[in-house]
Design a protein around this motif. Structure first.
Motif, PDB file in Angstrom:
ATOM      1  N   LYS A  54      -7.891  28.191  -7.862  1.00  0.00           N
ATOM      2  CA  LYS A  54      -6.820  27.227  -7.647  1.00  0.00           C
ATOM      3  C   LYS A  54      -5.491  27.837  -8.004  1.00  0.00           C
ATOM      4  N   LEU A  55      -4.479  27.470  -7.264  1.00  0.00           N
ATOM      5  CA  LEU A  55      -3.130  27.934  -7.555  1.00  0.00           C
ATOM      6  C   LEU A  55      -2.175  26.766  -7.477  1.00  0.00           C
ATOM      7  N   GLN A  56      -1.088  26.907  -8.247  1.00  0.00           N
ATOM      8  CA  GLN A  56      -0.079  25.853  -8.211  1.00  0.00           C
ATOM      9  C   GLN A  56       0.891  26.130  -7.081  1.00  0.00           C
ATOM     10  N   TYR A  57       1.138  25.113  -6.206  1.00  0.00           N
ATOM     11  CA  TYR A  57       2.154  25.260  -5.150  1.00  0.00           C
ATOM     12  C   TYR A  57       3.041  24.040  -5.203  1.00  0.00           C
ATOM     13  N   GLY A  58       4.294  24.240  -5.626  1.00  0.00           N
ATOM     14  CA  GLY A  58       5.147  23.082  -5.900  1.00  0.00           C
ATOM     15  C   GLY A  58       4.520  22.331  -7.059  1.00  0.00           C
ATOM     16  N   ASP A  59       4.384  21.018  -6.914  1.00  0.00           N
ATOM     17  CA  ASP A  59       3.738  20.309  -8.011  1.00  0.00           C
ATOM     18  C   ASP A  59       2.274  19.985  -7.671  1.00  0.00           C
ATOM     19  N   GLU A  60       1.735  20.663  -6.652  1.00  0.00           N
ATOM     20  CA  GLU A  60       0.337  20.413  -6.305  1.00  0.00           C
ATOM     21  C   GLU A  60      -0.520  21.601  -6.675  1.00  0.00           C
ATOM     22  N   GLU A  61      -1.779  21.292  -6.997  1.00  0.00           N
ATOM     23  CA  GLU A  61      -2.732  22.366  -7.218  1.00  0.00           C
ATOM     24  C   GLU A  61      -3.537  22.526  -5.946  1.00  0.00           C
ATOM     25  N   ARG A  62      -3.691  23.736  -5.457  1.00  0.00           N
ATOM     26  CA  ARG A  62      -4.422  23.926  -4.200  1.00  0.00           C
ATOM     27  C   ARG A  62      -5.614  24.839  -4.392  1.00  0.00           C
ATOM     28  N   SER A  63      -6.674  24.529  -3.654  1.00  0.00           N
ATOM     29  CA  SER A  63      -7.860  25.369  -3.726  1.00  0.00           C
ATOM     30  C   SER A  63      -7.824  26.416  -2.621  1.00  0.00           C
ATOM     31  N   PHE A  64      -8.248  27.607  -2.966  1.00  0.00           N
ATOM     32  CA  PHE A  64      -8.370  28.673  -1.965  1.00  0.00           C
ATOM     33  C   PHE A  64      -9.797  29.164  -1.984  1.00  0.00           C
ATOM     34  N   PHE A  65     -10.327  29.438  -0.806  1.00  0.00           N
ATOM     35  CA  PHE A  65     -11.711  29.892  -0.694  1.00  0.00           C
ATOM     36  C   PHE A  65     -11.692  31.318  -0.156  1.00  0.00           C
ATOM     37  N   VAL A  66     -12.534  32.117  -0.766  1.00  0.00           N
ATOM     38  CA  VAL A  66     -12.474  33.542  -0.448  1.00  0.00           C
ATOM     39  C   VAL A  66     -13.677  33.949   0.399  1.00  0.00           C
ATOM     40  N   GLY A  67     -13.417  34.660   1.464  1.00  0.00           N
ATOM     41  CA  GLY A  67     -14.501  35.206   2.272  1.00  0.00           C
ATOM     42  C   GLY A  67     -14.604  36.704   2.038  1.00  0.00           C
ATOM     43  N   VAL A  68     -15.822  37.135   1.703  1.00  0.00           N
ATOM     44  CA  VAL A  68     -16.004  38.549   1.387  1.00  0.00           C
ATOM     45  C   VAL A  68     -16.740  39.220   2.545  1.00  0.00           C
ATOM     46  N   ASN A  92     -15.529  43.434   0.568  1.00  0.00           N
ATOM     47  CA  ASN A  92     -14.086  43.271   0.379  1.00  0.00           C
ATOM     48  C   ASN A  92     -13.664  41.826   0.568  1.00  0.00           C
ATOM     49  N   PRO A  93     -12.852  41.306  -0.335  1.00  0.00           N
ATOM     50  CA  PRO A  93     -12.334  39.952  -0.134  1.00  0.00           C
ATOM     51  C   PRO A  93     -11.264  39.988   0.949  1.00  0.00           C
ATOM     52  N   LYS A  94     -11.703  39.842   2.223  1.00  0.00           N
ATOM     53  CA  LYS A  94     -10.813  40.083   3.336  1.00  0.00           C
ATOM     54  C   LYS A  94     -10.091  38.818   3.803  1.00  0.00           C
ATOM     55  N   GLY A  95     -10.699  37.652   3.483  1.00  0.00           N
ATOM     56  CA  GLY A  95     -10.077  36.433   3.998  1.00  0.00           C
ATOM     57  C   GLY A  95      -9.949  35.339   2.945  1.00  0.00           C
ATOM     58  N   VAL A  96      -8.919  34.527   3.093  1.00  0.00           N
ATOM     59  CA  VAL A  96      -8.832  33.326   2.262  1.00  0.00           C
ATOM     60  C   VAL A  96      -8.657  32.122   3.190  1.00  0.00           C
ATOM     61  N   ALA A  97      -9.162  30.998   2.733  1.00  0.00           N
ATOM     62  CA  ALA A  97      -8.998  29.764   3.515  1.00  0.00           C
ATOM     63  C   ALA A  97      -8.353  28.713   2.637  1.00  0.00           C
ATOM     64  N   ILE A 100      -3.913  37.338  -3.389  1.00  0.00           N
ATOM     65  CA  ILE A 100      -4.689  38.575  -3.261  1.00  0.00           C
ATOM     66  C   ILE A 100      -5.274  38.979  -4.600  1.00  0.00           C
ATOM     67  N   GLU A 101      -4.475  38.801  -5.622  1.00  0.00           N
ATOM     68  CA  GLU A 101      -4.942  39.131  -6.974  1.00  0.00           C
ATOM     69  C   GLU A 101      -6.172  38.301  -7.352  1.00  0.00           C
ATOM     70  N   ASN A 102      -6.013  36.994  -7.140  1.00  0.00           N
ATOM     71  CA  ASN A 102      -7.121  36.092  -7.471  1.00  0.00           C
ATOM     72  C   ASN A 102      -8.372  36.399  -6.665  1.00  0.00           C
ATOM     73  N   ALA A 103      -8.155  36.655  -5.381  1.00  0.00           N
ATOM     74  CA  ALA A 103      -9.290  36.911  -4.507  1.00  0.00           C
ATOM     75  C   ALA A 103     -10.056  38.125  -4.983  1.00  0.00           C
ATOM     76  N   LYS A 104      -9.294  39.117  -5.350  1.00  0.00           N
ATOM     77  CA  LYS A 104      -9.958  40.348  -5.810  1.00  0.00           C
ATOM     78  C   LYS A 104     -10.794  40.089  -7.036  1.00  0.00           C
ATOM     79  N   SER A 105     -10.186  39.350  -7.992  1.00  0.00           N
ATOM     80  CA  SER A 105     -10.910  39.125  -9.240  1.00  0.00           C
ATOM     81  C   SER A 105     -12.177  38.315  -8.984  1.00  0.00           C
ATOM     82  N   ILE A 106     -12.117  37.435  -7.986  1.00  0.00           N
ATOM     83  CA  ILE A 106     -13.315  36.627  -7.711  1.00  0.00           C
ATOM     84  C   ILE A 106     -14.386  37.479  -7.078  1.00  0.00           C
ATOM     85  N   ALA A 107     -13.986  38.332  -6.194  1.00  0.00           N
ATOM     86  CA  ALA A 107     -14.968  39.136  -5.479  1.00  0.00           C
ATOM     87  C   ALA A 107     -15.734  40.051  -6.426  1.00  0.00           C
ATOM     88  N   LYS A 108     -15.138  40.322  -7.537  1.00  0.00           N
ATOM     89  CA  LYS A 108     -15.794  41.237  -8.471  1.00  0.00           C
ATOM     90  C   LYS A 108     -17.052  40.640  -9.088  1.00  0.00           C
TER      91      LYS A 108
END
Ligand SMILES: Cc1cc2nc3c(=O)[nH]c(=O)nc-3n(C[C@H](O)[C@H](O)[C@H](O)COP(=O)(O)O)c2cc1C
Ligand SMILES: Cc1cc2nc3c(=O)[nH]c(=O)nc-3n(C[C@H](O)[C@H](O)[C@H](O)COP(=O)(O)O)c2cc1C
Ligand SMILES: Cc1cc2nc3c(=O)[nH]c(=O)nc-3n(C[C@H](O)[C@H](O)[C@H](O)COP(=O)(O)O)c2cc1C
Ligand SMILES: Cc1cc2nc3c(=O)[nH]c(=O)nc-3n(C[C@H](O)[C@H](O)[C@H](O)CO)c2cc1C
Ligand code: SF4
Ligand code: SF4
Ligand code: SF4
Ligand code: SF4
Ligand code: FES
Lengths: 191, 458, 197, 197, 327
Positions: free
Chosen positions: D63-77, D81-86, D189-197
């Motif tokens: 999850k990341l903060q965007y403005g005052d909302e928290e948003r979920s990002f999903f990572v495709g490996v 390699n974490p090549k995609g986010v949704a 990208i940072e988050n995605a990488k850490s998740i893929a690990k």
């Protein structure tokens, strides 16, 4: 304004609460044998549904959402509706006895009528604004009344017909309600 | 009678006109037996004024039961042979008096005596079963506002009243003045077809009768339609014209009254129309009480099994079981129908074709009415679907492609409602009595409190 | 005439089976019987609420003051409905999605309140349980059966398995709203026929 | 008076019991319900986008903060390699918000695919945005450097016939996703990488 | 010596005009024949097969129902045959057999018999059956898909679908241009795609006028229906000629004539009083064009008739005051 008209038509004809949303079936079957009772019930539902729709909307927006209590929605709504009906009954009895005499017997029926509760829940699920909730509640109730009265008209005749024994009463009424529901397909796509 | 190819156009029935036809009535000889009906149930034990074997004179007023003033006028001179019970329409119980006539008439003098002693008003007590019949309520002295003389029958084919109007002008003139004196009525109206207006002019002129033309199309001679179209006054559906003081009488009855006051002897010969299977009409004169079979014999009419004998006309008459059914003072016509012409009824439901609604002269929603009648919901039929507005013309049954006996349902419905109403009225006095004990209780209480007060005082 | 426990249970399976004999609970019956699975799911959810509220009401029947009787019943029922709602969301989410607002609407289901009022508030714990189980099972069976008919006609499947021959064209009317009414009406007719024998 | 007290006491106790029970259940099911919602509501859309991913993008989320909302990002490996986010965004449609899952290739900054999650559009018209693969297919490969819009607004997306409003909603949602992605790209990208690990 | 004859004792009236339900039914069949025969001429054996199967299966369903429910036989009244015929007239000439058999079951058993048979049905049975079938098996009723393999020498596209399509894509088409490819003679002479009994405009007009003259259908309903269609179509056309077809096109395509003369006039489901008949017909006509022009279906007659069937009991409460009725 146009949006509200579209919403109203949609709630009355296309997403008719009885015929498309399957709500309020028991009073639909129970009060449609005679035109008089059908009209009484229709009036009572319009009256209660509009009030319940608005009050539950406010309860939801200003209390449940504010305090993060959405999971108590069911319990809150049913209590609101039950007390509302009680209150309306008492109020009418005292101040508008004529109206009470007309609606009186139908009011208690409405407490446990899923049409009222259902419409309130739909208002929330569809995330309607206050005005939209008002229009939708009223339109749902009008749709309920319309379907009920049309149904009563047809049913009055069916009762006089020579329906075979096992189909009599509720059975044939359900089949006819099905046709009624099919008939309302006519309005699809019209808003 | 068949529906025309152009079914869009509604069937029309014209009343037959007699003005241009010169009709010579067939006179039927005095029969071997006459039967008179007294409007009382037959009671073997009630004391009677006359018994089997007693002789009666022509024109004699027979008040059979000592405890009742119901009477019938003997139409012959002869000996009473037997009494019977007879069931009329809708189970109305009557007493049948069978008389064996003698060859020559000996006329009863009661009417003459009464007229000479008490004046013309005394005739009131003799006119009930005069040929053509008189409304009983009128003779009982009810207020008579208007008298409507029908110069034409309600039903089709029958031409008795027209014939009488045409052939007995002077008797009718006398009858009108007599009936005015007897009942005190001022307004007398005569309803006639256009074709008779010439002949009837004489009646109107001499005795102060207003002549009114009615349409020659069935059922405009119906009393309620005459009221609406000719008299310009709609009778409320739940009231009879009689209740408004308006009485309808047959022209024949008026002529008979005229003859009676003139000759001071009650007329006993009935004029009637006999309609054969081929719909030819014969006017017949026969003693009241003559069995139909005598008439048939005189006219060479042979009947077979499954034929129909109709008393009255084709639209609203009634059928009888037996050939020896007697001529009644009110019998205007007898119609014979061949078994092959008898329309069948079916047990089909109403198909909602609307033919009946379009033809009904009274704007009754017959299509709905018939559903409620079939379901025996008579109250709803009357309250919401205008059962009582029906003027009983029978047209709805005539056109119904489902062959529903609509008209029969209607008559039955009205009869049932009447029965229910009478039963309720019979019960009503009991409910009235109930409050009585209550007042007694209060008085008791009062006395008690009074007693208590006295005790306290003491 | 006291009924045995077994009778208390079995009456719900035929003599008083909802919605056919007790013409109540029609809305969920019509709304959630597009398939056997959702029909039975709804039936089980209702049964759970029925049994739990019957049990609780029966236990409290001597404590609850008559005047606030209905209010108490409603609280009890609404509580169990919410429990079902939450649990179903957590563990059977697809079912929750198909049943939609009809889960919260169990709270106004006349069967449930009717049973509390007419039975549980007058009978002991065991009887009330039997009653709730019986009526609930009857309701579940009814919904399952109606779901079966509609699923078979409308999709040509039963419990998701293809049943009909390949040439069968699904009669999708059966799963539309009008079809729901008509199927229920005709099933009621068949029940009446059997019952009158 | 005693009655009154009893009534109040019973109602209070009952409400307290109810509140307590529900609160407890609520706390215990909260996590699970969120997972279920993701699996069944967003799941299909995400899986549609990351068809060939080697991981479960639903569990690999951050999850990341965007403005005052928290948003979920999903990572495709892909191939380790974490090549995609949704991410999910919303556009205003004909019948309400149209939810859109947008998959983005983090290496080329192009759209991998889009898929409609929630909507209330007219069946047969707007609803085709979800059902018609041809429509959503148009987004595949669009570069985030371009503005995404329907042809009527000068963009490159052909609208569904008779449903321009819906089409516009989808295009707007995609554009919004693009904006968010571009703003948060480093963190993503940072988050995605850490998740893929 | 007793030798009494037996006479029939019954109630008035003793005359009857001889009309009978069967007569009405067979006259309706007769009136329907021109339209059906022309279709059979164009489409050959398949169309004949559809008509034959529809009529016969309708009658068999009725026979079966009366047998099973042990009530009086009623096929003799011709009502089942008429329902079968009306249903066939709605179908494309290539409808599969199972669809016809299912359809006539729905029409005769669900649409009529369970309501107590003739006269009890609140909706037109054939129309009801068609609507149910349409919801399930639209692909088999879709004219454009159904007769794609025919070469008939005229445009093999369902005119109303074409017009609706064009109306939705005004950037590409002009409706007036599209519909001008159907000339008046073609529409009147059955050179158009549609239901078996719905294309031969002239034949339907003749049949309808015959039934009106015979007094079997009520002209008020037919005329107001046609007026409703014409007037509403005119309004739409005036509002946007590029999008909406004109009155003549709407009157002569789809089920309009069939609906006006044969479907909306079904006795049991239509009103009998004058004003209600006019309202009923006009409402059906207006609704037909509304559904066609702004609704979801290219053809509107079916649902329009179902809707007016539904309001019929209420409409028929408007009636003249009966004689002597107080208040
Ligand atoms: C019944 C009905 C439903 C509609 N539903 C949608 C919809 O789901 N999505 C949408 O974009 N527009 C919808 N519309 C709006 C119209 O189709 C609108 O005219 C159209 O979106 C304009 O775009 P166009 O240029 O493609 O015709 C609907 C209109 C009607 C009458
Ligand atoms: C094609 C056709 C079939 C008929 N079949 C029957 C029948 O099965 N049963 C029946 O009672 N009458 C039948 N009839 C006769 C009609 O019931 C009726 O007698 C005839 O249509 C009278 O109408 P018309 O006045 O046009 O001659 C049939 C008539 C026609 C034209
Ligand atoms: C194919 C066909 C079948 C017919 N079937 C019958 C029938 O079964 N019964 C009948 O009375 N008339 C039938 N008719 C009509 C008769 O030939 C005749 O026209 C009719 O009976 C006379 O009409 P009516 O009975 O109304 O006077 C049929 C006609 C045709 C063309
Ligand atoms: C009278 C009628 C007309 C229909 N017209 C169409 C149509 O023109 N196009 C279509 O795709 N479906 C049509 N359908 C089928 C319908 O839109 C849809 O498939 C069902 O309603 C499924 O919900 C029609 C159905 C009926 C009953
Ligand atoms: S008999 Fe029939 S047609 Fe005549 S008035 Fe009565 S209801 Fe009307
Ligand atoms: S004529 Fe007969 S079938 Fe026709 S509407 Fe009247 S009662 Fe019904
Ligand atoms: S609350 Fe229950 S019984 Fe009442 S209408 Fe709804 S489902 Fe039917
Ligand atoms: S579905 Fe409608 S818009 Fe699309 S091609 Fe057919 S008629 Fe035209
Ligand atoms: S006049 Fe006798 S019923 Fe119409």
């Amino acid at each position: 304004m146009g949006d509200y008209i579209v919403l109203a038509i949609s709630c009355i004809l296309i997403n008719n609460i009885l015929l498309a949303q399957y709500l309020g079936q028991c009073p639909f079957m129970g009060t449609s044998k005679k035109m008089e009772t059908a009209v009484g019930m229709a009036m009572a539902v319009i009256f209660v549904l509009v009030m319940a729709g608005l009050i539950t909307w406010m309860v939801n927006t200003y209390i449940l959402v504010t305090f993060g209590l959405e999971y108590l929605r069911t319990i809150a709504f049913i209590l609101v509706i039950a007390s509302l009906v009680q209150f309306v009954e008492m109020f009418l009895k005292k101040s508008i006895p004529a109206l009470y005499a007309g609606l009186g017997i139908f009011l208690p029926l409405i407490t446990t009528n899923c049409a009222v509760m259902g419409a309130c829940l739909i208002n929330i699920n569809e995330e309607y604004t206050f005005m939209q909730a008002l229009v939708a509640s009223f339109s749902y109730a009008v749709g309920f009344g319309l379907a009920l009265i049309l149904f009563a008209g047809v049913r009055e005749r069916i009762i006089l017909g020579r329906v075979p024994k096992p189909l009599q009463d509720t059975s044939i009424a359900l089949v006819t309600a099905g046709v009624l529901s099919l008939t309302f397909f006519a309005f699809r796509g019209m808003v | 009678m068949k529906r025309s190819f152009f079914g869009l156009q509604q069937p029309r029935f014209k009343y037959d006109a007699v003005s241009n036809v010169n009709i010579e009535p067939v006179r039927i000889a005095v029969p071997e037996k006459v039967t008179l009906f007294l409007n009382r149930p037959f009671e073997g034990k009630t004391p009677r004024t006359l018994n089997v074997g007693d002789r009666v004179k022509t024109g004699q007023k027979i008040t059979l039961y000592e405890d009742s003033d119901a009477y019938v006028i003997s139409s012959v001179t002869g000996v009473i042979r037997s009494f019977d019970s007879f069931l009329g329409d809708y189970g109305q119980a009557l007493t049948a008096i069978n008389i064996e006539p003698e060859q020559t008439d000996e006329f009863d003098e009661a009417l003459r005596k009464a007229l000479e002693e008490d004046g013309i008003a005394a005739a009131r007590d003799y006119l009930l079963s005069i040929p053509g019949g008189m409304p009983p309520e009128m003779l009982k002295g009810g207020h008579v506002d208007t008298l409507v003389i029908c110069g034409i029958e309600q039903d089709l084919l029958s031409i008795t009243n027209q014939f009488v109007t045409k052939s007995k002008v002077s008797a009718m003139n006398k009858g009108v003045s007599a009936i005015k004196k007897i009942t005190g009525v001022h307004k007398v109206v005569m309803a006639l077809p256009q074709s008779l207006i010439q002949e009837a002019g004489a009646i109107g002129g001499a005795s102060g009768v207003e002549l009114r033309v009615i349409e020659d199309e069935y059922p405009s001679a119906n009393p309620r339609l005459i009221m609406r179209d000719v008299m310009g006054q709609v009778v409320p559906a739940d009231k009879r014209p009689e209740e408004l003081g308006i009485f309808f009488v047959n022209a024949e009855a008026i002529a008979a009254v005229g003859e009676a006051v003139e000759k001071k002897i009650l007329p006993v010969t009935k004029t009637l129309t006999v309609i054969k299977k081929d719909m030819t009409k014969t006017v017949v004169e026969a003693r009241i009480g003559t069995p139909f079979s005598d008439i048939f014999q005189a006219l060479d009419i042979t009947l077979f099994d499954r034929d129909r004998i109709i008393v009255g006309g084709p639209m609203s008459g009634t059928t009888v079981y037996a050939e020896d059914h007697p001529v009644d003072p009110r019998t205007l016509s007898i119609m014979i129908q061949d078994s092959s012409d008898v329309p069948l009824v079916s047990d089909y439901p109403c198909i909602n074709c609307g033919e009946c609604v379009r033809i009904c002269p009274a704007d009754v929603p017959v299509n709905m009415l018939v559903r409620f009648l079939e379901a025996r919901q008579y109250e709803t039929a009357a309250d919401e679907y205008d059962l009582h507005s029906c003027i009983e013309c029978g047209l709805c049954s005539f056109v119904c492609p489902s062959k529903i006996p609509v008209f029969q349902y209607i008559r039955l419905g009205k009869y049932e409602l009447d029965r229910i109403r009478l039963e309720e009225e019979a019960e009503a006095p009991e409910t009235l009595e109930e409050p009585a004990p209550e007042t007694e209780e209060t008085t008791e209480e009062e006395t008690k409190t009074a007693a208590a007060a006295k005790e306290e005082e003491a | 005439m006291a009924k045995t426990l077994v009778q208390e249970f079995t009456k719900g399976l035929w003599n008083e089976i909802p919605p056919f004999r007790l013409v109540l609970g029609l809305c969920p019956t019509l709304a959630v019987t597009k398939s056997v699975e959702s029909g039975i799911g709804m039936g089980l959810a209702t049964t759970f609420v029925l049994v739990c509220s019957n049990v609780l009401v029966s236990l409290l029947r001597n404590v609850i003051p008559p005047k606030v009787r209905i209010a108490c019943f409603i609280i009890v029922i609404a509580t169990f409905v919410t429990v079902v709602e939450l649990v179903m969301q957590a563990y059977a989410y697809p079912l929750f999605l198909t049943l939609g607002i009809f889960i919260p609407l169990i709270v106004v289901n006349c069967i449930v309140l009717g049973r509390s009022e007419a039975f549980a508030s007058k009978n002991n714990l065991i009887r009330s349980t039997a009653d709730g189980l019986g009526i609930g099972t009857g309701f579940t069976l009814s919904l399952g059966a109606l779901g079966g008919v509609r699923e078979l006609l409308g999709y040509g499947t039963l419990l998701g398995k293809d049943i009909m021959p390949a040439s069968f064209e699904p009669f999708s009317f059966a799963i539309e709203a009008p079809g729901a009414f008509i199927c229920l009406g005709l099933m009621l007719c068949i029940m009446n026929l059997i019952g009158s024998k | 008076m005693g009655d009154m007290i009893k009534m109040v006491v019973v109602l209070t106790v009952l409400s307290a019991f109810s509140g307590g029970l529900l609160a407890a259940i609520r706390d215990n099911t909260k996590e699970q319900i969120e997972v279920q919602q993701l699996t069944f509501v967003k799941g299909p859309a995400i899986r549609e986008i990351f068809k060939d991913a080697g991981n479960d993008p639903i569990s690999d989320r951050f999850k990341l903060q965007y403005g005052d909302e928290e948003r979920s990002f999903f990572v495709g490996v892909y191939d380790g390699n974490p090549k995609g986010v949704a991410l999910e965004t919303y556009g205003k449609g004909y019948g309400g918000d149209v939810g859109l899952m947008v998959g983005i290739d983090t290496e080329t900054d192009k759209i991998i695919g889009v898929s409609v999650t929630t909507h209330a559009e007219t069946p047969g018209l707007g609803a085709r945005a979800k059902e018609d693969p041809e429509f959503s297919g148009q987004f595949e490969g669009l570069s985030l450097t371009d503005t995404i819009a329907v042809t009527k607004d000068g963009g490159q997306v052909n609208s569904i016939s008779g449903a321009t409003i819906t089409s516009r909603a989808v295009a707007n949602a995609a554009q919004k996703a693009s904006d968010i992605y571009k703003r948060l790209k480093p963190e993503i990208i940072e988050n995605a990488k850490s998740i893929a690990k | 010596m007793y030798n009494r004859k037996k006479f029939i004792v019954s109630h008035a009236p003793f005359w009857h005009d001889g009309s009978w339900i069967a007569q009405r039914s067979y006259n309706i069949l007769l009136a329907a024949l021109p339209a059906v025969i022309l279709s059979i001429y164009y489409y050959g054996l398949p169309a004949l097969g559809v008509v034959a199967l529809s009529v016969s299966s309708a009658m068999l369903w009725e026979l079966g129902f009366t047998r099973v429910s042990k009530t009086a036989d009623t096929i003799g009244d011709g009502s089942a045959a008429v329902i079968g015929m009306m249903f066939a007239m709605l179908l494309p000439p290539v409808a599969p057999w199972w669809l016809i058999v299912a359809g006539t079951f729905l029409a005769v058993v669900i649409g009529k018999m369970i309501y107590g048979g003739i006269g009890g049905n609140p909706f037109n049975p054939a129309v009801l059956a068609y609507a149910i079938i349409g919801v399930s098996w639209w692909d088999y009723l879709n004219f454009d898909a159904a007769i794609v393999n025919y070469d008939l020498g005229f445009i093999t596209m369902f005119p109303l679908a074409l017009a609706k399509h064009a109306g939705m894509h005004t950037d590409l088409f002009n409706v007036q241009q599209i519909i001008s490819s159907y000339n008046l003679t073609d529409l009147l002479m059955g050179r158009q795609v549609g239901g078996i009994g719905a294309t031969f405009g002239l034949g339907l007009l003749l049949g309808g006028i015959y039934l009106i003259i015979r007094g079997i259908i009520r002209w008020e309903i037919s005329i107001s229906f046609l007026a409703g269609v014409g007037f509403t179509a005119l309004l739409f056309q005036a509002a946007d000629p590029g999008r909406y077809a004109g009155p003549l096109f709407h009157l002569l395509t789809g089920y309009t004539l069939l609906g006006a003369f044969f479907l909306a006039t079904e006795d049991s489901s239509s009103p009998v009083n004058f004003l209600p008949m006019l309202i009923y017909g006009a409402a059906a006509g207006i609704l037909t064009v509304l559904i066609r022009n702004i609704g979801a279906y290219p053809e509107g007659v079916i649902f329009a008739i179902l809707v007016v069937n539904l309001i019929n009991p209420l409409l028929d409460k408007i009636r003249p005051k009966a004689l002597g009725k107080v208040t």
